[in-house]
Design a protein around this motif. Structure first.
Motif, PDB file in Angstrom:
ATOM      1  N   LEU A  48      87.375  57.977 -80.547  1.00  0.00           N
ATOM      2  CA  LEU A  48      86.887  56.692 -81.062  1.00  0.00           C
ATOM      3  C   LEU A  48      86.160  56.866 -82.394  1.00  0.00           C
ATOM      4  CD1 LEU A  48      85.578  54.959 -77.801  1.00  0.00           C
ATOM      5  CD2 LEU A  48      87.480  54.202 -79.252  1.00  0.00           C
ATOM      6  N   ALA A  49      85.364  57.944 -82.506  1.00  0.00           N
ATOM      7  CA  ALA A  49      84.645  58.187 -83.757  1.00  0.00           C
ATOM      8  C   ALA A  49      85.627  58.434 -84.899  1.00  0.00           C
ATOM      9  CB  ALA A  49      83.708  59.384 -83.596  1.00  0.00           C
ATOM     10  N   ARG A  50      86.693  59.187 -84.617  1.00  0.00           N
ATOM     11  CA  ARG A  50      87.694  59.430 -85.648  1.00  0.00           C
ATOM     12  C   ARG A  50      88.373  58.133 -86.070  1.00  0.00           C
ATOM     13  NH1 ARG A  50      93.406  62.518 -85.116  1.00  0.00           N
ATOM     14  NH2 ARG A  50      93.860  62.707 -87.353  1.00  0.00           N
ATOM     15  N   ILE A  51      88.688  57.262 -85.106  1.00  0.00           N
ATOM     16  CA  ILE A  51      89.323  55.976 -85.426  1.00  0.00           C
ATOM     17  C   ILE A  51      88.376  55.111 -86.245  1.00  0.00           C
ATOM     18  CG2 ILE A  51      90.167  53.832 -84.387  1.00  0.00           C
ATOM     19  CD1 ILE A  51      91.253  55.583 -82.072  1.00  0.00           C
ATOM     20  N   ASP A  52      87.085  55.109 -85.894  1.00  0.00           N
ATOM     21  CA  ASP A  52      86.103  54.337 -86.669  1.00  0.00           C
ATOM     22  C   ASP A  52      86.058  54.802 -88.117  1.00  0.00           C
ATOM     23  OD1 ASP A  52      85.426  52.702 -84.582  1.00  0.00           O
ATOM     24  OD2 ASP A  52      83.721  53.934 -83.927  1.00  0.00           O
ATOM     25  N   SER A  53      86.102  56.131 -88.328  1.00  0.00           N
ATOM     26  CA  SER A  53      86.035  56.652 -89.696  1.00  0.00           C
ATOM     27  C   SER A  53      87.273  56.287 -90.505  1.00  0.00           C
ATOM     28  CB  SER A  53      85.873  58.167 -89.669  1.00  0.00           C
ATOM     29  OG  SER A  53      87.030  58.794 -89.127  1.00  0.00           O
ATOM     30  N   MET A  54      88.395  56.040 -89.831  1.00  0.00           N
ATOM     31  CA  MET A  54      89.640  55.708 -90.526  1.00  0.00           C
ATOM     32  C   MET A  54      89.867  54.203 -90.649  1.00  0.00           C
ATOM     33  SD  MET A  54      92.026  58.561 -88.594  1.00  0.00           S
ATOM     34  CE  MET A  54      93.524  58.074 -89.440  1.00  0.00           C
ATOM     35  N   THR A  55      89.060  53.387 -89.963  1.00  0.00           N
ATOM     36  CA  THR A  55      89.258  51.936 -89.957  1.00  0.00           C
ATOM     37  C   THR A  55      88.742  51.323 -91.254  1.00  0.00           C
ATOM     38  OG1 THR A  55      89.037  51.906 -87.554  1.00  0.00           O
ATOM     39  CG2 THR A  55      88.775  49.798 -88.724  1.00  0.00           C
ATOM     40  N   THR A  56      89.580  50.588 -91.934  1.00  0.00           N
ATOM     41  CA  THR A  56      89.172  49.904 -93.166  1.00  0.00           C
ATOM     42  C   THR A  56      88.335  48.683 -92.801  1.00  0.00           C
ATOM     43  OG1 THR A  56      91.207  48.600 -93.162  1.00  0.00           O
ATOM     44  CG2 THR A  56      91.220  50.680 -94.375  1.00  0.00           C
ATOM     45  N   PRO A  57      87.444  48.260 -93.721  1.00  0.00           N
ATOM     46  CA  PRO A  57      86.593  47.078 -93.422  1.00  0.00           C
ATOM     47  C   PRO A  57      87.394  45.779 -93.462  1.00  0.00           C
ATOM     48  CG  PRO A  57      86.193  47.887 -95.656  1.00  0.00           C
ATOM     49  CD  PRO A  57      87.128  48.862 -95.026  1.00  0.00           C
ATOM     50  N   ASP A  58      88.382  45.689 -92.572  1.00  0.00           N
ATOM     51  CA  ASP A  58      89.213  44.483 -92.458  1.00  0.00           C
ATOM     52  C   ASP A  58      88.786  43.730 -91.188  1.00  0.00           C
ATOM     53  OD1 ASP A  58      91.846  43.181 -91.165  1.00  0.00           O
ATOM     54  OD2 ASP A  58      92.100  43.252 -93.352  1.00  0.00           O
ATOM     55  N   ASP A  59      88.506  42.436 -91.334  1.00  0.00           N
ATOM     56  CA  ASP A  59      87.951  41.677 -90.208  1.00  0.00           C
ATOM     57  C   ASP A  59      88.856  41.721 -88.992  1.00  0.00           C
ATOM     58  OD1 ASP A  59      85.804  41.084 -91.737  1.00  0.00           O
ATOM     59  OD2 ASP A  59      86.522  39.108 -92.375  1.00  0.00           O
ATOM     60  N   GLU A  60      90.153  41.538 -89.214  1.00  0.00           N
ATOM     61  CA  GLU A  60      91.073  41.490 -88.077  1.00  0.00           C
ATOM     62  C   GLU A  60      91.167  42.856 -87.394  1.00  0.00           C
ATOM     63  OE1 GLU A  60      95.550  39.790 -87.018  1.00  0.00           O
ATOM     64  OE2 GLU A  60      94.865  39.905 -89.107  1.00  0.00           O
ATOM     65  N   LEU A  61      91.243  43.930 -88.174  1.00  0.00           N
ATOM     66  CA  LEU A  61      91.310  45.272 -87.585  1.00  0.00           C
ATOM     67  C   LEU A  61      90.032  45.606 -86.821  1.00  0.00           C
ATOM     68  CD1 LEU A  61      92.995  47.536 -90.295  1.00  0.00           C
ATOM     69  CD2 LEU A  61      93.922  46.836 -88.097  1.00  0.00           C
ATOM     70  N   VAL A  62      88.878  45.301 -87.417  1.00  0.00           N
ATOM     71  CA  VAL A  62      87.599  45.580 -86.758  1.00  0.00           C
ATOM     72  C   VAL A  62      87.501  44.817 -85.445  1.00  0.00           C
ATOM     73  CG1 VAL A  62      85.106  45.314 -86.971  1.00  0.00           C
ATOM     74  CG2 VAL A  62      86.424  46.169 -88.910  1.00  0.00           C
ATOM     75  N   GLN A  63      87.989  43.563 -85.427  1.00  0.00           N
ATOM     76  CA  GLN A  63      87.943  42.747 -84.202  1.00  0.00           C
ATOM     77  C   GLN A  63      88.794  43.388 -83.105  1.00  0.00           C
ATOM     78  OE1 GLN A  63      89.326  38.755 -84.813  1.00  0.00           O
ATOM     79  NE2 GLN A  63      88.692  38.051 -82.792  1.00  0.00           N
ATOM     80  N   GLN A  64      89.998  43.859 -83.478  1.00  0.00           N
ATOM     81  CA  GLN A  64      90.874  44.470 -82.480  1.00  0.00           C
ATOM     82  C   GLN A  64      90.289  45.793 -81.959  1.00  0.00           C
ATOM     83  OE1 GLN A  64      93.457  42.982 -81.146  1.00  0.00           O
ATOM     84  NE2 GLN A  64      93.215  41.197 -82.518  1.00  0.00           N
ATOM     85  N   ILE A  65      89.685  46.575 -82.852  1.00  0.00           N
ATOM     86  CA  ILE A  65      89.076  47.847 -82.426  1.00  0.00           C
ATOM     87  C   ILE A  65      87.936  47.575 -81.450  1.00  0.00           C
ATOM     88  CG2 ILE A  65      87.725  49.829 -83.220  1.00  0.00           C
ATOM     89  CD1 ILE A  65      90.680  50.095 -83.724  1.00  0.00           C
ATOM     90  N   ASN A  66      87.135  46.539 -81.722  1.00  0.00           N
ATOM     91  CA  ASN A  66      86.027  46.209 -80.818  1.00  0.00           C
ATOM     92  C   ASN A  66      86.561  45.793 -79.442  1.00  0.00           C
ATOM     93  OD1 ASN A  66      84.063  46.762 -82.697  1.00  0.00           O
ATOM     94  ND2 ASN A  66      84.003  44.687 -83.514  1.00  0.00           N
ATOM     95  N   ARG A  67      87.679  45.053 -79.425  1.00  0.00           N
ATOM     96  CA  ARG A  67      88.286  44.679 -78.140  1.00  0.00           C
ATOM     97  C   ARG A  67      88.755  45.922 -77.373  1.00  0.00           C
ATOM     98  NH1 ARG A  67      92.018  39.439 -79.913  1.00  0.00           N
ATOM     99  NH2 ARG A  67      90.257  37.990 -80.298  1.00  0.00           N
ATOM    100  N   ILE A  68      89.337  46.857 -78.126  1.00  0.00           N
ATOM    101  CA  ILE A  68      89.778  48.097 -77.473  1.00  0.00           C
ATOM    102  C   ILE A  68      88.595  48.828 -76.867  1.00  0.00           C
ATOM    103  CG2 ILE A  68      90.741  50.394 -77.938  1.00  0.00           C
ATOM    104  CD1 ILE A  68      92.609  49.073 -79.960  1.00  0.00           C
ATOM    105  N   LYS A  69      87.483  48.911 -77.628  1.00  0.00           N
ATOM    106  CA  LYS A  69      86.296  49.612 -77.127  1.00  0.00           C
ATOM    107  C   LYS A  69      85.757  48.938 -75.867  1.00  0.00           C
ATOM    108  CE  LYS A  69      84.666  51.438 -81.560  1.00  0.00           C
ATOM    109  NZ  LYS A  69      83.596  51.373 -82.572  1.00  0.00           N
TER     110      LYS A  69
END
Length: 612
Positions: free
Chosen positions: A86-107
């Motif tokens: 998860l930490a590696r995915i966070d470091s690779m996630t761009t500050p895009d609202d839609e992507l951040v929302q989906q990552i939070n749902r996954i978490k």
């Protein structure tokens, strides 16, 4: 020339513009490819996270079905690896609202799934398997996994759209690159045609100039070889001259001393044959000549950096202060002596007796240069020789040094005299006013100690000689008491003398018996070991170092292995490797250089025998 070169400059400018534009396009394409690679890495990281969650779920279900603890190994490994993924995915996630929302749902879904699995395992461990299975059948865990897969599918669609857009942009860039490449090829062809045409006109001039340059190079090479040959011959002549001066000086001084010794001994023999016994003056003359010969040998060893040194941690200020009475006696009352001692002076690690000898030699030279009236100044100071100084002075290492300067108000020296001042047997003094080895001995000792020596002098302005000894870093070693009292006990010890030269062995044995010791002697190392086996009461081994088959160091090691309480003194006229390494005596080695007087022998024996 300017008008002829104008088309060439213009062609190069156009070519540079095309190449620069192409480089910009290539960089853009490289950035697109890097972005695509990062998107692929991002998708692979998500797939890895999903795989970990599935491994944990499979492991949990296997455990619930079988009750075997081994099934939980994959579960524990997956639970342990998930935070890092998860930490590696966070470091690779761009500050895009839609992507951040989906990552939070996954978490959130992953956290819910982990809680569900942990609860079922805990219930099963407590023996409530039915409730654990009921919790599995409730579908809560399945819903969490479905949410994880759905969010990952959404992220894949977003990433796929971005990759498709970049691919389209990359295709456009490649089209521009093809056009730019063709244009650059055409420009290169036109520029090459013009350059060939221009080169043909100048080729003949270049060929002529090259032939002239080659001719000049050949002439220069011949001149260099001629000079190198002449310089090599000059260096060889200077070397042979120095060797001749050294051997001539040694032969002259030794012949004088041997003449005194031989003459004195012949006269003593003749008087004794006639029954006359007033031969003391001849013995004294021979002894004095032999002593001067021994001193000359010591000076030669010092110049050649072969003398055995016994370095200690030295407080130079204290050493100079302690020499004041000696210097006043040597220089006389007409010479004024001034000392300028630096506060906070560093310690140095050198042979203190050799430092005293060096200062004394310089003081005597200064006295001879000043005559009956003058001023001698001895100065100490902390000094740093930097890299630039070391680069211009051979054998000098940059670093911190303790500097001792001896200055006089004498006549001074011109440059040609300073250049030869350290050469052996070179002297400006009258005949019988010195051997010419004083400065060479100072030079050899300083260099052997890792230091540096420098002369500063001008005619009519006096001379300053500066000695630089390396600064000592570390704790000062405490001097151990020798154990000798004011009233030493009567001599009762037995000494074993080992010497392969029969005449030297006999003279050493007689000297020891004259001092009152019980003496046993041997001519080789093996014979000495046999004597030690038969006489375990021997107190001290007095052995030569250079002997055939078994040298003195090997003999001492064998003897100490059998008699650990045995004291050992080494003696030799010259040694390089047995007990002396890099010019320094080995630790805890007692050494007496040949030749020695009975007084020196007696003092060394008591120092070693009385030591605790």
């Amino acid at each position: 020339m300017r008008w002829q070169s104008l088309p060439l400059f213009a062609g190069f400018a156009v070519l540079a513009l095309i190449v620069g534009t192409r480089a910009v396009l290539v960089e853009g394409q490289r950035a697109n490819r890097e972005a695509a690679r990062q998107a692929i890495d991002y998708q692979e990281s998500l797939s890895g996270l999903l795989s970990l969650a599935q491994d944990a779920e499979t492991s949990q279900r296997g455990y619930l079905l079988t009750g075997e603890k081994s099934y939980l190994q994959s579960y524990r490994q997956a639970v342990k690896a998930i935070p890092g993924q998860l930490a590696r995915i966070d470091s690779m996630t761009t500050p895009d609202d839609e992507l951040v929302q989906q990552i939070n749902r996954i978490k959130d879904a992953l956290s819910l799934k982990q809680t569900d699995m942990a609860q079922t395992i805990a219930l099963y461990d407590r023996g409530d398997a039915a409730k654990a299975l009921e919790l599995v059948r409730s579908g809560q865990g399945k819903a969490a996994m479905d949410q994880i897969r759905a969010s990952m599918d959404t992220i894949r669609r977003i990433g796929g759209a971005a990759i498709a857009a970049r691919d389209e942009h990359t295709d456009r860039v490649e089209s521009w690159l093809r056009i730019g490449s063709l244009a650059a090829l055409l420009a290169i062809f036109l520029l090459g045609a013009y350059t060939i045409r221009l080169s043909r006109r100048r080729f003949r001039e270049v060929a002529v100039a090259q032939e002239e340059l080659m001719r000049k190079n050949i002439e220069l090479g011949n001149e260099i070889r001629t000079r190198e040959t002449a310089e090599s011959q000059m260096r060889q002549m200077q070397k042979m001259e120095a060797v001749g001066q050294l051997t001539g000086g040694i032969a002259h001084d030794f012949n004088n001393m041997l003449a005194v010794i031989i003459s004195a001994m012949n006269l003593a023999q003749r008087k004794l044959a006639r029954g006359e016994h007033d031969i003391i003056k001849f013995i004294e003359a021979a002894t004095d000549a032999a002593t001067r010969a021994a001193n000359l040998t010591a000076r030669l060893l010092a110049f050649s950096r072969q003398q055995p040194l016994a370095p200690q941690v030295v407080d130079t200020n204290r050493l100079v202060t302690g020499m004041s009475d000696l210097l006043r006696r040597v220089l006389g009352e007409t010479i004024r002596i001034e000392t300028v001692l630096a506060g906070g002076l560093w310690k140095t690690h050198a042979d203190p007796s050799q430092i005293e000898n060096a200062i004394l030699n310089l003081a005597v030279n200064a006295r001879d240069a000043m005559g009956d009236n003058g001023k001698l100044t001895i100065e100490t100071v902390n000094s740093h020789l930097d890299d630039s100084y070391a680069a211009t002075h051979a054998e000098v290492k940059a670093g911190q040094y303790v500097m001792i300067a001896v200055s006089d108000t004498g006549e001074g020296m011109p440059a040609e005299i300073m250049a030869k001042a350290f050469e052996p047997f070179f002297t400006t003094k009258p005949v019988n006013k010195g051997t010419g080895l004083g400065l060479s001995q100072v030079f050899g000792f300083v260099k052997q100690s890792g230091g540096h020596v420098k002369i500063y002098s001008e005619p009519g302005e006096g001379t300053t000689i500066k000695i630089y000894l390396p600064r000592f870093f570390g704790a000062e070693e405490a001097l151990l008491p020798t154990g000798r009292g004011d009233n030493p006990a009567a001599v009762t010890e037995t000494i074993l003398v080992v010497e392969d030269d029969a005449r030297v062995r006999a003279s050493t044995t007689d000297a020891l018996r004259e001092l009152g010791y019980t003496v046993i002697h041997a001519g080789s190392g093996h014979e000495a070991l046999q004597i030690l086996a038969d006489n375990p009461g021997v107190a001290l081994l007095f052995t030569d170092i250079v002997m055939p088959v078994m040298n003195g160091r090997k003999l001492a090691e064998e003897a100490l292995a059998r008699l650990p309480q045995l004291k050992v003194i080494f003696t030799t006229g010259f040694t390089r490797n047995a007990v002396v390494h890099n010019g320094v005596l080995d630790h805890d080695v007692h050494f007496l250089a040949k030749p020695f007087t009975i007084e020196q022998l007696a003092a060394k024996l008591r120092d070693v025998l009385d030591a605790k």
